[in-house]
Design a protein around this motif. Sequence first.
Motif, PDB file in Angstrom:
ATOM      1  N   VAL A   1       0.558   7.855  -5.642  1.00  0.00           N
ATOM      2  CA  VAL A   1      -0.465   8.913  -5.583  1.00  0.00           C
ATOM      3  C   VAL A   1       0.218  10.284  -5.627  1.00  0.00           C
ATOM      4  CG1 VAL A   1      -2.168  10.002  -4.073  1.00  0.00           C
ATOM      5  CG2 VAL A   1      -2.187   7.533  -4.380  1.00  0.00           C
TER       6      VAL A   1
ATOM      7  N   ASP B   1       1.838   2.075  -3.451  1.00  0.00           N
ATOM      8  CA  ASP B   1       0.696   2.714  -4.113  1.00  0.00           C
ATOM      9  C   ASP B   1       0.546   4.156  -3.624  1.00  0.00           C
ATOM     10  OD1 ASP B   1      -1.620   2.970  -5.630  1.00  0.00           O
ATOM     11  OD2 ASP B   1      -2.896   2.332  -3.979  1.00  0.00           O
ATOM     12  N   LEU B   2       0.737   4.337  -2.324  1.00  0.00           N
ATOM     13  CA  LEU B   2       0.619   5.663  -1.722  1.00  0.00           C
ATOM     14  C   LEU B   2       1.621   6.637  -2.340  1.00  0.00           C
ATOM     15  CD1 LEU B   2      -0.667   7.253   0.664  1.00  0.00           C
ATOM     16  CD2 LEU B   2       1.211   6.445   2.065  1.00  0.00           C
TER      17      LEU B   2
ATOM     18  N   HIS C   1       0.831  -1.204   0.000  1.00  0.00           N
ATOM     19  CA  HIS C   1       0.000   0.000   0.000  1.00  0.00           C
ATOM     20  C   HIS C   1       0.866   1.255   0.000  1.00  0.00           C
ATOM     21  CE1 HIS C   1      -3.430  -2.453   0.403  1.00  0.00           C
ATOM     22  NE2 HIS C   1      -3.177  -2.841   1.628  1.00  0.00           N
ATOM     23  N   PHE C   2       2.027   1.168   0.652  1.00  0.00           N
ATOM     24  CA  PHE C   2       2.929   2.317   0.671  1.00  0.00           C
ATOM     25  C   PHE C   2       3.420   2.634  -0.743  1.00  0.00           C
ATOM     26  CE2 PHE C   2       7.239   4.044   0.854  1.00  0.00           C
ATOM     27  CZ  PHE C   2       7.003   5.206   1.555  1.00  0.00           C
TER      28      PHE C   2
END
Lengths: 240, 111
Positions: free
Chosen positions: A231, A227-228, A224-225
């Motif tokens: 962003v 992906d973060l 998720h990091f």
Amino acid sequence: MNEVAPDTLNPKIGRAPGWQGIVADWSSDQRAFENVSWGKAMMWIFLLSDTFIFGTFLISYMTGRMSTTVPWPNPSEVFALEIGGHHLPLILIAIMTFVLISSSGTMAMAVNFAYRRDRKKTAILMLLTAVLGAAFVGMQAFEWSKLIAEGVRPWGNPWGAEQFGSSFFMITGFHGTHVTIGVIFLIIVARKVWRGDFDDGRRGFFTSRRGHYEIVEITGLYWHFVDLVWVFIFALFYLW
Amino acid sequence: MAQLATHTDTQQHPIRLYLVVWGWLFILSLCSYLVDFFGLVGYLRWSLILIFMALKAGLIIAVFMHMAWERLALSYAILVPPLVLLVFVGIMVFESNYTLFTRLAFFVAGS
């Protein structure tokens, strides 16, 4: 023998709400992360350090871009593609963004199924995440080849400010490396889940504690990091 | 089984929650893309880009990374240091504006 979280052993050290909880956590020895496992805490600390590395990359890119007197290449056009005769600005990056977000969705669901001990679904979702991650890296390789063919180098490019190339290769390269490592990590853990290593306590990395599926969540934190970070790269590098 | 028990309070959420967040991330990314697609400019473009970015980041951290269910001491230990980076960003904005000013004054205009 059984691993019981300390707060179940001693109900007095529960979690207090709000500021009282924070003061209680930080003012007492060895209690700040009481019911957070060492694995999760270590991953968070690693991600925090990674935040600072990506942060400095993005800040130096911002500094270079704001201080140059030469016009910055227009990312919307640089990353445009011709698809079926249509000129679509930034389309490749948009597709990459949707692919990476989807991989985060499948990963979040894998973590959920891991805690429900649904080995099959967990492994399948993790492998799906890995496939989406690999697709992202593939598209990035395509993007890099295209730009290199068009003459973009870390020291120059055909459209404007020279710092464009170095910022681009540094930031997306570092991010792509993270995705690649994540894909490998996902495949390794998915294999262990599928084989049931966490249930039979097979010897090996992260598997020695029986019935402990937390490594799936830790892998998820890393994923998720990644992906973060994307962003922020998407907003600050491609949309600016 | 004790492990399962310790996690039930924090980690068991309906799959639907993750699908809803996933959907929102899709919508927000689409909005980000449309900002560029329609060629919005100026403060409108910037505020929209930053708002969508912050919403996406917030959703990922809070739900996907389970931050919403961690104890506050851990959340603050993780969230405060990156916020301090904003101070660094501010310093470098001043710095780069000054560099740009001196370049314009001494290299571009003077040449």
